[in-house]
Scaffold this motif. Sequence first.
Motif, PDB file in Angstrom:
ATOM      1  N   MET A 604       0.818  -1.212   0.000  1.00 35.41           N
ATOM      2  CA  MET A 604       0.000   0.000   0.000  1.00 35.41           C
ATOM      3  C   MET A 604       0.851   1.260   0.000  1.00 35.41           C
ATOM      4  O   MET A 604       0.385   2.328  -0.416  1.00 35.41           O
ATOM      5  CB  MET A 604      -0.947  -0.002   1.204  1.00 35.41           C
ATOM      6  CG  MET A 604      -2.011  -1.102   1.172  1.00 35.41           C
ATOM      7  SD  MET A 604      -2.992  -1.141  -0.346  1.00 35.41           S
ATOM      8  CE  MET A 604      -3.834   0.443  -0.246  1.00 35.41           C
ATOM      9  N   ARG A 605       2.114   1.146   0.447  1.00 32.44           N
ATOM     10  CA  ARG A 605       3.008   2.316   0.387  1.00 32.44           C
ATOM     11  C   ARG A 605       3.194   2.797  -1.044  1.00 32.44           C
ATOM     12  O   ARG A 605       3.463   3.967  -1.290  1.00 32.44           O
ATOM     13  CB  ARG A 605       4.388   1.974   0.976  1.00 32.44           C
ATOM     14  CG  ARG A 605       4.406   1.905   2.471  1.00 32.44           C
ATOM     15  CD  ARG A 605       5.766   2.187   3.053  1.00 32.44           C
ATOM     16  NE  ARG A 605       6.909   1.667   2.309  1.00 32.44           N
ATOM     17  CZ  ARG A 605       8.167   1.844   2.682  1.00 32.44           C
ATOM     18  NH1 ARG A 605       8.445   2.524   3.783  1.00 32.44           N
ATOM     19  NH2 ARG A 605       9.162   1.357   1.977  1.00 32.44           N
ATOM     20  N   GLY A 606       3.052   1.893  -1.987  1.00 26.94           N
ATOM     21  CA  GLY A 606       3.173   2.269  -3.394  1.00 26.94           C
ATOM     22  C   GLY A 606       1.903   2.892  -3.945  1.00 26.94           C
ATOM     23  O   GLY A 606       1.848   3.209  -5.139  1.00 26.94           O
ATOM     24  N   HIS A 607       0.883   3.038  -3.084  1.00 23.81           N
ATOM     25  CA  HIS A 607      -0.398   3.590  -3.539  1.00 23.81           C
ATOM     26  C   HIS A 607      -0.851   4.759  -2.664  1.00 23.81           C
ATOM     27  O   HIS A 607      -2.053   5.020  -2.569  1.00 23.81           O
ATOM     28  CB  HIS A 607      -1.460   2.483  -3.546  1.00 23.81           C
ATOM     29  CG  HIS A 607      -1.146   1.355  -4.489  1.00 23.81           C
ATOM     30  ND1 HIS A 607      -1.452   1.402  -5.824  1.00 23.81           N
ATOM     31  CD2 HIS A 607      -0.510   0.175  -4.282  1.00 23.81           C
ATOM     32  CE1 HIS A 607      -1.046   0.285  -6.413  1.00 23.81           C
ATOM     33  NE2 HIS A 607      -0.469  -0.476  -5.497  1.00 23.81           N
ATOM     34  N   ARG A 669     -15.552   4.966   0.183  1.00 20.08           N
ATOM     35  CA  ARG A 669     -14.417   5.195  -0.712  1.00 20.08           C
ATOM     36  C   ARG A 669     -13.362   5.941   0.085  1.00 20.08           C
ATOM     37  O   ARG A 669     -13.658   6.936   0.749  1.00 20.08           O
ATOM     38  CB  ARG A 669     -14.846   5.997  -1.937  1.00 20.08           C
ATOM     39  CG  ARG A 669     -13.754   6.116  -2.994  1.00 20.08           C
ATOM     40  CD  ARG A 669     -14.294   6.659  -4.311  1.00 20.08           C
ATOM     41  NE  ARG A 669     -13.252   6.740  -5.325  1.00 20.08           N
ATOM     42  CZ  ARG A 669     -12.831   5.709  -6.056  1.00 20.08           C
ATOM     43  NH1 ARG A 669     -13.375   4.520  -5.888  1.00 20.08           N
ATOM     44  NH2 ARG A 669     -11.881   5.852  -6.956  1.00 20.08           N
ATOM     45  N   ILE A 670     -12.147   5.432   0.038  1.00 20.24           N
ATOM     46  CA  ILE A 670     -11.090   5.995   0.886  1.00 20.24           C
ATOM     47  C   ILE A 670      -9.899   6.455   0.054  1.00 20.24           C
ATOM     48  O   ILE A 670      -9.732   6.067  -1.110  1.00 20.24           O
ATOM     49  CB  ILE A 670     -10.619   4.986   1.956  1.00 20.24           C
ATOM     50  CG1 ILE A 670     -10.021   3.715   1.289  1.00 20.24           C
ATOM     51  CG2 ILE A 670     -11.771   4.616   2.872  1.00 20.24           C
ATOM     52  CD1 ILE A 670      -8.578   3.737   1.018  1.00 20.24           C
ATOM     53  N   THR A 671      -9.077   7.278   0.685  1.00 21.73           N
ATOM     54  CA  THR A 671      -7.776   7.664   0.142  1.00 21.73           C
ATOM     55  C   THR A 671      -6.710   7.131   1.079  1.00 21.73           C
ATOM     56  O   THR A 671      -6.836   7.255   2.306  1.00 21.73           O
ATOM     57  CB  THR A 671      -7.648   9.193   0.049  1.00 21.73           C
ATOM     58  OG1 THR A 671      -8.666   9.695  -0.808  1.00 21.73           O
ATOM     59  CG2 THR A 671      -6.287   9.593  -0.499  1.00 21.73           C
ATOM     60  N   VAL A 672      -5.669   6.525   0.544  1.00 16.67           N
ATOM     61  CA  VAL A 672      -4.571   6.016   1.370  1.00 16.67           C
ATOM     62  C   VAL A 672      -3.740   7.207   1.838  1.00 16.67           C
ATOM     63  O   VAL A 672      -3.111   7.901   1.031  1.00 16.67           O
ATOM     64  CB  VAL A 672      -3.688   5.023   0.584  1.00 16.67           C
ATOM     65  CG1 VAL A 672      -2.585   4.473   1.481  1.00 16.67           C
ATOM     66  CG2 VAL A 672      -4.535   3.899   0.012  1.00 16.67           C
ATOM     67  N   ALA A 673      -3.751   7.443   3.164  1.00  9.01           N
ATOM     68  CA  ALA A 673      -3.106   8.639   3.707  1.00  9.01           C
ATOM     69  C   ALA A 673      -1.732   8.362   4.304  1.00  9.01           C
ATOM     70  O   ALA A 673      -0.878   9.251   4.347  1.00  9.01           O
ATOM     71  CB  ALA A 673      -4.001   9.269   4.775  1.00  9.01           C
ATOM     72  N   GLY A 674      -1.502   7.138   4.797  1.00 11.13           N
ATOM     73  CA  GLY A 674      -0.211   6.854   5.423  1.00 11.13           C
ATOM     74  C   GLY A 674      -0.020   5.370   5.642  1.00 11.13           C
ATOM     75  O   GLY A 674      -0.987   4.602   5.728  1.00 11.13           O
ATOM     76  N   CYS A 675       1.239   4.953   5.710  1.00  7.48           N
ATOM     77  CA  CYS A 675       1.578   3.548   5.948  1.00  7.48           C
ATOM     78  C   CYS A 675       2.730   3.493   6.940  1.00  7.48           C
ATOM     79  O   CYS A 675       3.819   4.008   6.660  1.00  7.48           O
ATOM     80  CB  CYS A 675       1.982   2.854   4.649  1.00  7.48           C
ATOM     81  SG  CYS A 675       0.646   2.732   3.437  1.00  7.48           S
TER      82      CYS A 675
END
Length: 689
Positions: A604-607, A669-675
């Motif tokens: 998910m870090r790549g997204h 629906r979400i946005t990837v904010a941090g990993c």
Amino acid sequence: MLVKEIMARFESGQLQYKKANEIARLLGISHRGERDALSRALKTLEGAGALVRDARGRLVTPEKLGLIKGTVQGNERGFGFLLREDGGEDLFLPRHGMHGALHGDTVYAVLVGGERGDEARVYAVVSRGLREVTGTYYREKKGGFLEPDERRLCDKIRVTGGERAASGEKVLVRITAYPDGGVPEAHILRVIGRSGDLKTEEDALIAAAGLPETFPHRALAEAEKAAEERVILGMRRDFRSEPIVTIDGDDSRDFDDAVTLSRSGEGYLLGVHIADVSHYVRRGGETDKEAYERGTSVYFPDRVLPMLPESLSNGACSLNEGEERYTLSCLLRLDGQGKVLGSEFVRGVIRSHARLTYNKVNALLAGDAALRAQYAALVPMLEEMQALAEKLTARRMARGGVDLDAKEAHITYDGEVHLSARERGVSERVIEEFMILANEAAAEFAAGYALPFIYRIHEPPSEEKAAAFKAYLRGLGVNARFMPEKVRPADYARVLSGLEGDPLRSVVAGVMLRSMAKAKYSPENCGHFGLASKCYCHFTSPIRRYPDLIVHRIIGAVLDGKAEEAEKMFGSFTAHAAARCSERERRADEAERNVDELYKVWYMRGHLGEEFEGVVSGVTAFGVFVQLENTAEGLIRAENLPGDGYVFAEERLTLSNGANTFRLGDAVRITVAGCDLGARKCEFLLADK
């Protein structure tokens, strides 16, 4: 007697840590520090037997003193929970009640009430849980400190010696001291690598779990010698001409089960052929000792830590295509509706005719012309397998089997991480149903001889957990007609069947799973709740599970006419082995889960910044968890939800502020904010509408 005075002080709540030296002195125990004194005193009470009695001659035990034994489950915010040894409900341990206990420690605690009547405080640490810990090392002018990867343990550990490491490196340490009320001290055992690197983080998780990565030389040499043995038919049943096949995943690393099927009038003859590992692994030998120590193979996206050396696990024991192999075979006769009419266990020799994969068989059964031509000779048998499996599934569902059909991750690594949900097709169900039949037959075989045995049991949910699940269902408006005090598998199965096609089904299945007990190994047959099976064991995977190897040895003893010898040989062993194998299974499961979560976060870090569709998979007071279609999960914190003033309703598992309500199963629906790679956690935000 002085013990009577000690009991009175415990019962009145007067005995505190400052009195620990007194109890130690009364029992004649030398000590260092107050907590150490009380710990030693309690150990004496636990193991002294007739040496410690009250004025009426009764044995004094910690339980009689009102103390509760259990394991501490820590929290990174400083508090914890006591997982009781007696199986009772967990108790809350506030930060001020931890008294030096750390995550994983075995302790004695005393109930102190609290608002919900479930609060306790630690009286003494009986034994420390985590002694070897991984984390990131930071140098200081004088020494250094470690930030543990296991954040439930403590904030930091002081490093006082051992190997040299650079600041920012991931290391493995052994804790050497637990100063009263102070920071634990440790020595560095080895440097793992640079913190933040995928392989370093994975290696650290494996090291933290205490999983052995290499085999002792003696075990390797013994296994290699055994693997050199040539296969000879001898007195075994000859199955080499039968159309036996293996069906496994594309990335499977060992093959310990193979199947064949033929019609017999209106019924079926099913052969489930399992690698005869017991032929190669001598009980009490070096390979056996190492296999028992490991308990199970452990599978990661990029590697496997096998229970047996490769010369056996991928060689002599693996049912490779075209190669003769020893088996312990279960032969089953079934009627036209899939009812088992009889079973037989024999030692055999097979030659696998094809190494099939789930994907190939699924495509073939779906009509793939090229595959049907390639495997033309096997197509009729595979179609019969599909028809039989459907009947077996229907029979299992009719008796109340619970089919959770949980979504699983499929993670592969080829220099890059690939993540998707694992597809469960027809062929997966075929093998699953055939293995269940063989496992039940093996358990019934041993039960018929009343032999010492290791069963695979799954106990019914506790009344408290079943009641909480029922209340949750009612909050969702789902019909739940069962009595929590006598919940049956059919009750749970009925709930899921009533939600077929409903988006809520997968969410309810997840909550249902959390309400159920964990399956484990036991010398007593208590049945298997999830499968609605009265008698069940693990028989079909002896290459990767030690309990299966024990089951093979017990069945083999009967086949050799040595049932009485088996009773003596395994009588006292099965209880210890069941507990040991259950513990090793939990260790492996946790390690696999942690590594999977690491790979998911890395993927998910790549997204970062990208949008995904997801489903609310968890609701808490501090936010909601969202699971994506690829099985990655992340948290949307309450403060990042629209508006404020959110209230968590525990019974309904909702988070609401009146204008907005979030509940399990909601599509978002979400946005990837941090990993956070170290914590193995993703953070999401609601995507802008």
